[in-house]
Motif scaffolding. Structure first.
Motif, PDB file in Angstrom:
ATOM      1  N   TRP A   1      38.298  40.379  42.041  1.00  0.00           N
ATOM      2  CA  TRP A   1      39.889  40.710  41.829  1.00  0.00           C
ATOM      3  C   TRP A   1      39.919  42.064  42.188  1.00  0.00           C
ATOM      4  O   TRP A   1      39.696  42.853  41.253  1.00  0.00           O
ATOM      5  CB  TRP A   1      40.338  40.346  40.528  1.00  0.00           C
ATOM      6  CG  TRP A   1      41.786  40.558  40.173  1.00  0.00           C
ATOM      7  CD1 TRP A   1      42.368  41.615  40.464  1.00  0.00           C
ATOM      8  CD2 TRP A   1      42.477  39.613  39.412  1.00  0.00           C
ATOM      9  NE1 TRP A   1      43.803  41.620  40.043  1.00  0.00           N
ATOM     10  CE2 TRP A   1      43.765  40.439  39.222  1.00  0.00           C
ATOM     11  CE3 TRP A   1      42.422  38.205  38.911  1.00  0.00           C
ATOM     12  CZ2 TRP A   1      44.895  39.910  38.371  1.00  0.00           C
ATOM     13  CZ3 TRP A   1      43.561  37.949  38.069  1.00  0.00           C
ATOM     14  CH2 TRP A   1      44.643  38.498  38.004  1.00  0.00           C
TER      15      TRP A   1
ATOM     16  N   THR B   1      43.704  37.279  44.968  1.00  0.00           N
ATOM     17  CA  THR B   1      42.881  36.789  43.786  1.00  0.00           C
ATOM     18  C   THR B   1      42.678  35.447  43.851  1.00  0.00           C
ATOM     19  O   THR B   1      42.196  35.119  42.747  1.00  0.00           O
ATOM     20  CB  THR B   1      43.752  37.125  42.568  1.00  0.00           C
ATOM     21  OG1 THR B   1      45.027  36.670  42.592  1.00  0.00           O
ATOM     22  CG2 THR B   1      44.298  38.873  42.656  1.00  0.00           C
TER      23      THR B   1
ATOM     24  N   GLU C   1      50.343  40.799  40.803  1.00  0.00           N
ATOM     25  CA  GLU C   1      48.998  39.961  41.297  1.00  0.00           C
ATOM     26  C   GLU C   1      49.315  39.780  42.671  1.00  0.00           C
ATOM     27  O   GLU C   1      50.123  38.308  42.714  1.00  0.00           O
ATOM     28  CB  GLU C   1      48.598  39.445  40.383  1.00  0.00           C
ATOM     29  CG  GLU C   1      47.512  38.675  41.027  1.00  0.00           C
ATOM     30  CD  GLU C   1      47.115  37.346  40.097  1.00  0.00           C
ATOM     31  OE1 GLU C   1      47.430  37.182  38.906  1.00  0.00           O
ATOM     32  OE2 GLU C   1      46.070  36.508  40.327  1.00  0.00           O
TER      33      GLU C   1
ATOM     34  N   ASN D   1      43.408  38.599  32.496  1.00  0.00           N
ATOM     35  CA  ASN D   1      44.021  39.013  33.552  1.00  0.00           C
ATOM     36  C   ASN D   1      45.139  39.880  33.223  1.00  0.00           C
ATOM     37  O   ASN D   1      45.913  40.030  32.152  1.00  0.00           O
ATOM     38  CB  ASN D   1      44.824  37.886  34.068  1.00  0.00           C
ATOM     39  CG  ASN D   1      43.972  36.745  34.664  1.00  0.00           C
ATOM     40  OD1 ASN D   1      42.758  36.988  34.907  1.00  0.00           O
ATOM     41  ND2 ASN D   1      44.325  35.543  34.897  1.00  0.00           N
ATOM     42  N   PRO D   2      45.135  41.000  34.034  1.00  0.00           N
ATOM     43  CA  PRO D   2      44.325  41.476  34.867  1.00  0.00           C
ATOM     44  C   PRO D   2      42.832  41.722  34.403  1.00  0.00           C
ATOM     45  O   PRO D   2      42.956  42.182  33.176  1.00  0.00           O
ATOM     46  CB  PRO D   2      45.001  43.046  35.494  1.00  0.00           C
ATOM     47  CG  PRO D   2      45.876  43.458  34.641  1.00  0.00           C
ATOM     48  CD  PRO D   2      46.303  42.144  33.764  1.00  0.00           C
TER      49      PRO D   2
ATOM     50  N   GLU E   1      46.989  44.280  42.707  1.00  0.00           N
ATOM     51  CA  GLU E   1      47.866  44.931  41.974  1.00  0.00           C
ATOM     52  C   GLU E   1      48.759  45.787  42.676  1.00  0.00           C
ATOM     53  O   GLU E   1      50.003  45.744  42.542  1.00  0.00           O
ATOM     54  CB  GLU E   1      47.208  45.406  40.833  1.00  0.00           C
ATOM     55  CG  GLU E   1      48.107  46.041  39.453  1.00  0.00           C
ATOM     56  CD  GLU E   1      47.723  46.478  38.359  1.00  0.00           C
ATOM     57  OE1 GLU E   1      46.699  45.459  37.852  1.00  0.00           O
ATOM     58  OE2 GLU E   1      47.878  47.483  37.744  1.00  0.00           O
TER      59      GLU E   1
END
Ligand code: DOR
Length: 386
Positions: free
Chosen positions: A163, A144, A139, A236-237, A168
């Motif tokens: 996000w 984010t 991340e 998360n994610p 990622e």
């Protein structure tokens, strides 16, 4: 002793590479006893515990304390994962040799991704001395900061900061370059984007020593599940979109993604029964993983053999645990499943201290009836006839 179970399936004991057990530090959410009980009920004989405890598992002392507690409790085996860096969000590397000697099976970021490339390079080089895989919650925090869910139509509708997938993908692609450069073992935690699958496929085709896992929730739910701010779906994610689900399923089916991991993240009611922006991310998974994914098998979206490998032999190989295959003379780490039993997921049937899952109320087919660790029954759902 003879166990009679007509129609049941006997599988190797399951291995989870990614569970948050909260002990030490947040035992009101989960402790090693309740976490291992939940694991046994879910068919897991081995689980790996993430280092974002309080204090962070960045030392031999914490690793040993966790293992001592797990031995006291018994049942499912616990394998600590040490932190990459010292202290919360630290930048100096842990003593990975000590961690390994104490029983750690991998090193991971402490819940906050290692975004500094120099730190990540050194971590990969150092971990490879001890043959430890480096696990990353990929991340890019610059992308984010303040993000509340997947960036897309639902975040726009709900007025929440998104996000993006690329947060990622950027870290995975940088880490793959560093893994290639250093020759180290690198593992992507809870892959969630189609981009990650593409990057992994390419890296594997070039023979890099990279592995990855995917969670049941990222295989089953899209951001639409958030509905009107359902905090059970905050994770998360974040939950992504159908095209990500398709890519993740395909990646798991063809071996691009090696393992299924639960990312079991227990949170107390107070952490979830609040405003969306205040709610903690994460969902429990140990007791629901297998039945939920048997649903994918029944739909024809995942071959049963791949599901079994991704929950047994593949994660065991990544953590360098003993071979899980059932064979003459092997230790009896087994799970017995009734593939036909239908049941409805309900908080009262969970052993975990926390009940934060969006799957409450869902009817699933397939139930763990018994789990054995080294020949000892550590979970049994109904009395057995012998
Ligand atoms: O949603 C999450 N919760 N994702 C993680 O990676 C960490 C976890 C936690 O520790 O609660």
């Amino acid at each position: 002793q003879v166990i009679t179970a007509p129609g049941a399936w006997l599988l190797p004991g399951l291995v989870d590479l990614h569970a948050h057990l909260r002990e030490p530090g947040q035992e009101y959410k989960e402790d090693i006893r309740s976490g291992l009980a939940a694991a046994a009920a879910g068919g897991f004989t081995d689980i790996c515990a993430m280092p974002n405890t309080l204090p962070v598992n960045d030392s031999r002392m914490v690793t040993e304390a966790m293992l001592a507690r797990a031995h006291e409790v018994g049942g499912t085996r616990l394998h600590p994962i040490g932190a990459i860096t010292v202290g919360q969000r630290g930048e100096s590397l842990t003593e990975m040799g000590d961690l390994r000697e104490a029983g750690a099976v991998a090193v991971s970021d402490d819940g906050r991704c290692v975004t500094n490339s120099a730190v990540m390079r050194r971590a990969l080089e150092y971990a490879s001395v001890f043959d430890l895989p480096v696990i990353q919650h990929a991340e890019d925090h610059a992308l984010t900061e303040g993000a509340q869910m997947h960036e897309g139509s639902v975040s726009t509708r709900l007025g929440l900061r998104g996000w993006p997938r690329v947060a990622e993908d950027i870290i995975v692609s940088r880490d793959l370059l560093l893994a290639e450069y250093t020759g180290a073992r690198y593992h992507v935690a809870h892959a969630s984007t189609e981009g990650t699958v593409r990057l992994l496929r390419e890296a594997k085709s070039r023979g890099l020593r990279v592995t990855a896992e995917v969670t049941p929730h990222h295989l089953l739910l899209t951001h639409e599940a958030v509905g009107l701010y359902d905090t059970a779906c905050k994770v998360n994610p974040p939950l992504r979109e159908q095209r990500d689900i398709e890519a993740l399923r395909q990646g798991l089916a063809d071996g691009t993604i090696d393992a299924v991991a639960t990312d079991h993240a227990p949170h107390a009611t107070i952490d979830k029964g609040c405003e969306w922006s205040e709610a903690k991310p994460g969902m429990i998974g140990l007791e629901l993983c297998l039945p939920l994914l048997l649903g994918l098998v029944a739909e024809g979206a995942l071959p049963l053999a791949r599901l079994v490998t991704s929950l047994t032999q593949a994660p065991a190989g990544i953590a360098r645990l003993p071979d899980k295959r059932i064979r003459e003379g092997a230790r009896a780490d087994l799970v017995l499943i009734d593939p036909e039993e239908r049941w409805t997921i309900d908080a009262s049937c969970l052993r975990s201290k926390s009940h934060n899952t969006p799957f409450l109320g869902r009817t699933v087919k397939g139930r763990v009836k018994m789990t054995m660790v080294a020949g000892n029954v550590v979970f049994e759902s109904t009395p057995r006839s012998s």
